[in-house]
Scaffold this active site. Structure first.
Site, PDB file in Angstrom:
ATOM      1  N   LEU A   1      -5.181  -2.224   9.781  1.00 44.65           N
ATOM      2  CA  LEU A   1      -5.362  -3.843  10.403  1.00 44.65           C
ATOM      3  C   LEU A   1      -4.766  -3.823  11.580  1.00 44.65           C
ATOM      4  CD1 LEU A   1      -4.825  -5.527   7.069  1.00 44.65           C
ATOM      5  CD2 LEU A   1      -7.299  -5.247   7.982  1.00 44.65           C
ATOM      6  N   GLY A   2      -3.873  -3.233  11.754  1.00 40.66           N
ATOM      7  CA  GLY A   2      -3.116  -3.322  13.302  1.00 40.66           C
ATOM      8  C   GLY A   2      -2.125  -4.615  13.107  1.00 40.66           C
TER       9      GLY A   2
ATOM     10  N   GLY B   1      12.724  22.134  -6.251  1.00 38.27           N
ATOM     11  CA  GLY B   1      12.296  23.227  -5.987  1.00 38.27           C
ATOM     12  C   GLY B   1      11.074  23.226  -6.710  1.00 38.27           C
ATOM     13  N   ASN B   2      10.680  22.719  -7.607  1.00 36.84           N
ATOM     14  CA  ASN B   2       9.328  22.927  -8.070  1.00 36.84           C
ATOM     15  C   ASN B   2       8.140  22.106  -7.446  1.00 36.84           C
ATOM     16  OD1 ASN B   2      10.612  22.915 -11.487  1.00 36.84           O
ATOM     17  ND2 ASN B   2       8.695  24.281 -10.841  1.00 36.84           N
ATOM     18  N   SER B   3       8.733  21.131  -6.542  1.00 34.24           N
ATOM     19  CA  SER B   3       7.680  20.560  -5.739  1.00 34.24           C
ATOM     20  C   SER B   3       6.845  21.303  -5.163  1.00 34.24           C
ATOM     21  CB  SER B   3       8.476  19.452  -4.656  1.00 34.24           C
ATOM     22  OG  SER B   3       9.315  18.567  -5.483  1.00 34.24           O
TER      23      SER B   3
ATOM     24  N   ASP C   1       1.874  12.754  -0.056  1.00 35.70           N
ATOM     25  CA  ASP C   1       2.650  13.859   0.115  1.00 35.70           C
ATOM     26  C   ASP C   1       2.345  14.869  -0.186  1.00 35.70           C
ATOM     27  OD1 ASP C   1       5.427  14.703   0.253  1.00 35.70           O
ATOM     28  OD2 ASP C   1       5.530  14.547  -1.885  1.00 35.70           O
TER      29      ASP C   1
ATOM     30  N   HIS D   1       6.954  16.512   1.934  1.00 35.69           N
ATOM     31  CA  HIS D   1       8.475  16.245   1.913  1.00 35.69           C
ATOM     32  C   HIS D   1       8.959  17.720   1.799  1.00 35.69           C
ATOM     33  CE1 HIS D   1       8.424  16.583  -2.568  1.00 35.69           C
ATOM     34  NE2 HIS D   1       9.504  17.179  -2.402  1.00 35.69           N
TER      35      HIS D   1
ATOM     36  N   VAL E   1       3.796  -6.291   8.817  1.00 34.48           N
ATOM     37  CA  VAL E   1       4.101  -7.418   7.612  1.00 34.48           C
ATOM     38  C   VAL E   1       5.320  -7.422   7.033  1.00 34.48           C
ATOM     39  CG1 VAL E   1       1.493  -7.429   7.309  1.00 34.48           C
ATOM     40  CG2 VAL E   1       3.014  -5.754   6.135  1.00 34.48           C
TER      41      VAL E   1
END
Length: 418
Positions: free
Chosen positions: A319-320, A259-261, A177, A147, A323
């Site tokens: 699976l294609g 910002g720590n991400s 992520d 992100h 759902v």
């Protein structure tokens, strides 16, 4: 009283006087010696004769060294800031342009190429943190959060010494992520090392390093403990808000701020045991929450980033099918249309199957309700993704489902995602 008693009394008095004099002399000598050769202890009021405005700094210095300061020194040189640049979309409408200019509006999606807007120059959209973990063949590799780099048209990495270098995406994975970037290695002086996140214990001291609120506060360090390991949290699609799966993470009370991400969570040995990814600011009922941050465990990080470097992407089984959670279907329709037994209240309803998908080939079809994979219960879409992704491409799984009120099962050989 006889003479002998008088003599004994005088001896006692003389001894007491001599002792008192000696004690006073020794005490005075000791005090005078201390006062002349050492500064007054901190916080003690001195009998000074100096004038007002002559306060001085003590010549006593404190050198404090502990495990966490040593750990910080080991890792800080490999922690970077990651800057995401995107184009501002400017509308042709003068009023919109005016308000966009006034309020900094318009850091829109770079894929928006409608005729009513014109692309402007690149500008900084957001900042996060990252970690240099490898240096090979003239390149250095940086792990960060997906992100942090999502939607970018240009990426820049700011090294711990302030040098700015351009970065390229090697690969990204929205599910975990995580993202890997590459930069030129000539200015890279430090590389971090991963520890075993399976060996982490609750109560263990850790530090988080990163750039909270951006590179202005680069290499900020906060300290806390591991609050829990193997904590399960929901993951959501940023565009739809739909829960898409679940992630197993480390929970920490170490301060994690915007910002720590992408920055590291570090143990006392200076090993990276997690990549900081998110924090919980409030509960589902709106209660304010403090000290609940989450990091992707290093064992998961290493597995993902190695695949990203080797393949540029993560291949997961699929699976294609499309759902929806069963609890989104009105209970009346669950009985009348799906004909489900009353005790079946959880599962995933198949809305459609893709042409040539493994699900269709195995016999799954619209209105089937999947309730388990390999006898592991499926409650919702998040469950389906989590359990499906625990298998590898090429594996065969048993899918149990209800059709017209009857429990059935099929074997499905998994193929890679498309």
């Amino acid at each position: 009283m006889n003479n002998q008693n008088h003599m004994d009394l005088w001896k006692i008095v003389v001894v007491a006087l001599v002792s008192a004099l000696l004690g006073t002399g020794i005490g005075y000598f000791a005090f005078s010696h201390w006062g002349n050769s050492n500064p007054s202890p901190a916080g003690q009021v001195t009998n000074g004769s100096g004038k007002a405005g002559t306060t001085q700094i003590s010549n006593v210095t404190v050198k404090s060294h502990n495990q966490m300061t040593t750990a910080f020194k080991k890792v800080k040189g490999s922690v970077v800031s990651v800057v995401n640049y995107q184009r501002e979309q400017k509308s042709d409408d003068s009023l919109s342009a005016l308000f966009g200019s006034l309020y900094g509006n318009g850091n829109g999606n770079s894929d928006n190429n409608s005729g009513s807007s014109n692309k402007s120059k690149l500008q900084e959209s957001s900042e996060g943190s990252g970690l240099i973990y490898s240096k090979q063949d003239g390149h250095a590799y940086v792990v960060t959060n997906n992100h942090v780099v999502a939607g970018s048209e240009k990426l820049e990495v700011i090294l711990s010494d302030g040098n700015k270098v351009s970065a390229k995406k090697v690969g990204t994975d929205a599910i975990t992520d995580l993202a890997v970037l590459s930069i030129a290695a000539d200015k890279v002086k430090s590389v971090a090392h991963f520890g075993n996140s399976d060996a982490v214990n609750p109560g263990e001291t850790v530090i988080a390093i990163g750039s909270p609120l951006g590179s202005k506060y680069a290499t900020s360090v906060t300290e806390g403990i591991i609050s829990a390991k193997n904590r399960t949290v929901d993951t959501t699609d940023e565009s739809s808000g739909q829960v898409t799966g679940q992630a197993t993470v480390l929970q920490t009370d170490t301060a994690i701020n915007p910002g720590n991400s992408g920055g590291p969570l570090v143990n006392v040995a200076g090993q990276v045991i997690g990549i900081n990814s998110m924090k919980l600011a409030s509960s589902t009922d709106g209660t304010s929450v403090e000290g609940m941050g989450f990091a992707i465990p290093s064992n998961e990080v290493v597995k993902i980033i190695n695949q990203l470097v080797q393949n540029g992407k993560i291949e997961r089984p699929q699976l294609g099918i499309k759902v929806v959670d069963l609890d989104q279907v009105p209970s009346s329709q669950q009985r009348s249309i799906l004909k489900l037994p009353e005790n079946v209240t959880e599962g995933v309803l198949v809305g459609s199957t893709s042409a040539d998908s493994v699900a269709r080939k195995a016999g799954l079809r619209k209105y089937d309700v999947i309730v388990s994979i390999n006898d592991k219960k499926i409650k919702n879409i998040a469950d389906l993704h989590t359990k499906l992704y625990s298998y590898a491409v090429g594996d065969t799984i048993k899918v149990q489902f209800y059709r017209d009120g009857k429990l059935q099962s099929v074997d499905v050989k998994l193929t890679k995602t498309t």
